[in-house]
Design a protein around this motif. Structure first.
Motif, PDB file in Angstrom:
ATOM      1  N   ALA A 316       5.170   0.242   8.968  1.00 51.39           N
ATOM      2  CA  ALA A 316       4.924   1.644   8.586  1.00 51.39           C
ATOM      3  C   ALA A 316       3.610   2.141   9.190  1.00 51.39           C
ATOM      4  CB  ALA A 316       4.896   1.772   7.065  1.00 51.39           C
ATOM      5  N   THR A 320       3.284   5.027  12.198  1.00 52.90           N
ATOM      6  CA  THR A 320       2.424   6.189  11.963  1.00 52.90           C
ATOM      7  C   THR A 320       1.420   6.338  13.106  1.00 52.90           C
ATOM      8  OG1 THR A 320       2.649   5.845   9.597  1.00 52.90           O
ATOM      9  CG2 THR A 320       0.829   7.240  10.309  1.00 52.90           C
ATOM     10  N   LEU A 325       6.223   8.244  12.251  1.00 54.81           N
ATOM     11  CA  LEU A 325       6.281   7.913  10.820  1.00 54.81           C
ATOM     12  C   LEU A 325       7.694   8.102  10.284  1.00 54.81           C
ATOM     13  CD1 LEU A 325       5.075   7.500   7.915  1.00 54.81           C
ATOM     14  CD2 LEU A 325       4.539   9.929   7.932  1.00 54.81           C
ATOM     15  N   ASP A 326       8.169   7.080   9.608  1.00 54.72           N
ATOM     16  CA  ASP A 326       9.463   7.176   8.926  1.00 54.72           C
ATOM     17  C   ASP A 326       9.132   7.389   7.449  1.00 54.72           C
ATOM     18  OD1 ASP A 326      11.751   6.752   7.498  1.00 54.72           O
ATOM     19  OD2 ASP A 326      12.180   4.764   8.332  1.00 54.72           O
ATOM     20  N   GLU A 327       9.445   8.596   6.949  1.00 53.59           N
ATOM     21  CA  GLU A 327       9.016   8.960   5.599  1.00 53.59           C
ATOM     22  C   GLU A 327       9.656   8.110   4.502  1.00 53.59           C
ATOM     23  OE1 GLU A 327       9.027  13.309   5.008  1.00 53.59           O
ATOM     24  OE2 GLU A 327       8.758  13.436   7.170  1.00 53.59           O
ATOM     25  N   ALA A 329       9.986   4.722   4.913  1.00 51.31           N
ATOM     26  CA  ALA A 329       9.721   3.331   5.310  1.00 51.31           C
ATOM     27  C   ALA A 329       9.206   2.471   4.150  1.00 51.31           C
ATOM     28  CB  ALA A 329       8.714   3.302   6.447  1.00 51.31           C
ATOM     29  N   LEU A 330       8.482   3.082   3.224  1.00 51.36           N
ATOM     30  CA  LEU A 330       7.887   2.309   2.137  1.00 51.36           C
ATOM     31  C   LEU A 330       8.452   2.752   0.803  1.00 51.36           C
ATOM     32  CD1 LEU A 330       4.154   2.313   3.304  1.00 51.36           C
ATOM     33  CD2 LEU A 330       5.782   0.420   3.478  1.00 51.36           C
TER      34      LEU A 330
END
Ligand code: AMP
Ligand code: GLY
Length: 431
Positions: A316, A320, A325-327, A329-330
């Protein structure tokens, strides 16, 4: 992944710890790190503010990612230097770090982006500033524009206090260049919280809300510190507020910076004031106002927030840093976390170093997480080496349990002069 974490505090220990929990193992380095990071990473003897030294190490060692903890190297341009060598940095370029480095710049960005914040005016002349005080009423907030180690803010209850603060900064130059320009600012009524937003310059993901405890003594009394404890989630921030914080505060700032050619990648930390129903509304008319921005993870918020994150943390951060960024991911662990800071007697004033620390294994055996803030391996074995020495985090199904688990860990630890707050999370527990 090969990752360098820059910094030497509890925040950096928590970052290295959370990286070490990823399923795929990483090769983690800390510059300079501390006795705690030495247990999970390789410490390298380069100071966090030695921008040339860190960039040189990175150019030779080619880490996949550099995660920058403190603001000072960001303000000095560490991310810019790393970019020259093609190294991905989690942390903004120097122009972006001005969101923390200059309160005046942060206000300009917020005003241009229509972000709700305390009304403020900037002055270089004490007489002009004093003449303007009447506009603001009391209390009024006086702030040095630049970085002043957390000491450049005075919440003045009386006209005399406000005038004395202006004289300190503009006449006596108490903060040097950092206080050559001051902001006179509207006092915001309410409860503070910290929102750490991960952003790649386009998209943003809010990490779970937390609350810091800035004052040294129980009941939020005494002088300001770097932070004496934190907890997450912070119930003052309700689920309905999160989209508003993202859409009306974080994204407008990121876009405004983008318009000015500044691609902000890393953490944009918003210190917010939430005005309760019935509280005095700010001039902005909003119940949620920005008190300040920081260009990095908060300390001690990080020690409470990161243990709650699920998913591949390194991936993540890297995505970023690369602008992807993969919104989603977390994820977030539903358990609460509470962090208690153990400090040296005298902090935030003068304090002794070199006191032997005992009980860390016993504390860990309770299930608490012990992060090192200011420690070293010295003549007495593990010793104190800072004002804030350790951060002890407890997790629990409820905030109450998390707090109890943190203090169960604290109870096992001792060093000469150890002091800590007994009321961490009091506002959250009262809700
Ligand atoms: P800062 O360094 O800007 O975070 O300010 C330090 C502390 O001063 C904040 O955490 C607040 O507790 C307080 N403070 C700063 N600005 C304001 C404001 N406009 N209204 C009320 N309190 C403030
Ligand atoms: N805990 C406050 C800060 O990191 O600035």
């Amino acid at each position: 992944m090969k990752i360098l974490v820059v910094g030497s505090g509890g925040r950096e220990h928590a970052i290295a710890y959370r990286l070490s929990l990823d399923e795929t193992p990483h090769e983690i380095y800390c510059a300079p790190g501390n006795a705690g990071t030495a247990e999970i990473a390789r410490n390298i003897a380069i100071g966090a503010e030695d921008v040339a030294g860190i960039a040189g190490w990175a150019a030779a060692e080619k880490p996949d990612l550099v995660v920058v903890g403190p603001e000072a190297p960001l303000v000095k341009g560490l991310a810019d230097e790393l970019a020259k060598h093609g190294i991905a940095a989690f942390g903004p370029v120097a122009d972006g770090a001005r969101m923390e480095g200059s309160k005046k710049f942060a206000k300009q960005i917020m005003d241009a982006a229509g972000v709700p914040t305390a009304h403020a005016r900037t002055f270089t002349d004490a007489a002009a500033a004093k003449a303007a005080l009447a506009e603001f009423g009391l209390p009024v907030v006086i702030k040095a524009d630049g970085l002043a180690a957390g000491k450049g803010v005075v919440v003045a209850e009386t006209q005399a206090e406000a005038e004395a603060a202006l004289d300190d900064m503009l006449v006596a130059n108490k903060f040097g260049a950092a206080g050559a320009e001051v902001l006179v600012e509207e006092f915001l009524d309410g409860e503070e919280c910290s929102i750490l937003a991960m952003t790649d310059g386009e998209r943003a993901m809010l990490l779970p809300a937390s609350q810091d405890h800035k004052r040294i003594f129980d009941g939020d009394k005494g002088p300001n510190t770097g932070g004496m404890g934190a907890y997450s989630p912070a119930p003052v921030v309700t689920d309905e507020m999160l989209p508003e914080i993202k859409e009306r505060i974080i994204l407008p700032v990121v876009r405004e910076l983008g318009k000015r050619g500044i691609t902000y990648r890393g953490i944009l930390y918003a210190g917010l004031m939430i005005t309760p129903p019935g509280g005095k509304l700010a001039k902005s008319g909003s119940r949620i106002n920005v008190v300040e921005f920081n260009a990095r993870f908060g300390d001690p918020e990080t020690e409470a927030v990161l243990p709650r994150l699920t998913g591949n943390f390194a991936a993540a951060l890297l995505a970023t840093a690369r602008g992807r960024l993969d919104e989603s991911a977390l994820g977030v662990d539903s358990r609460a976390a509470a962090t208690v800071i153990l400090a040296s007697a005298g902090y935030p004033g003068a304090y002794a170093k070199g006191k032997a620390i005992s009980g860390l294994a016993e504390a860990a055996a309770t299930g608490a997480l012990v992060f090192h803030c200011g420690t070293r391996n010295g003549a007495n074995g593990l010793e104190t080496a800072g004002g804030r020495v350790l951060a002890v985090t407890g997790m629990g199904a409820t905030l109450r349990e998390a707090v109890d688990n943190a203090y169960a860990g604290v109870g096992k630890i001792s060093f000469d002069g150890m002091t800590y707050r007994k009321d961490i999370a009091h506002k959250g527990l009262a809700r």
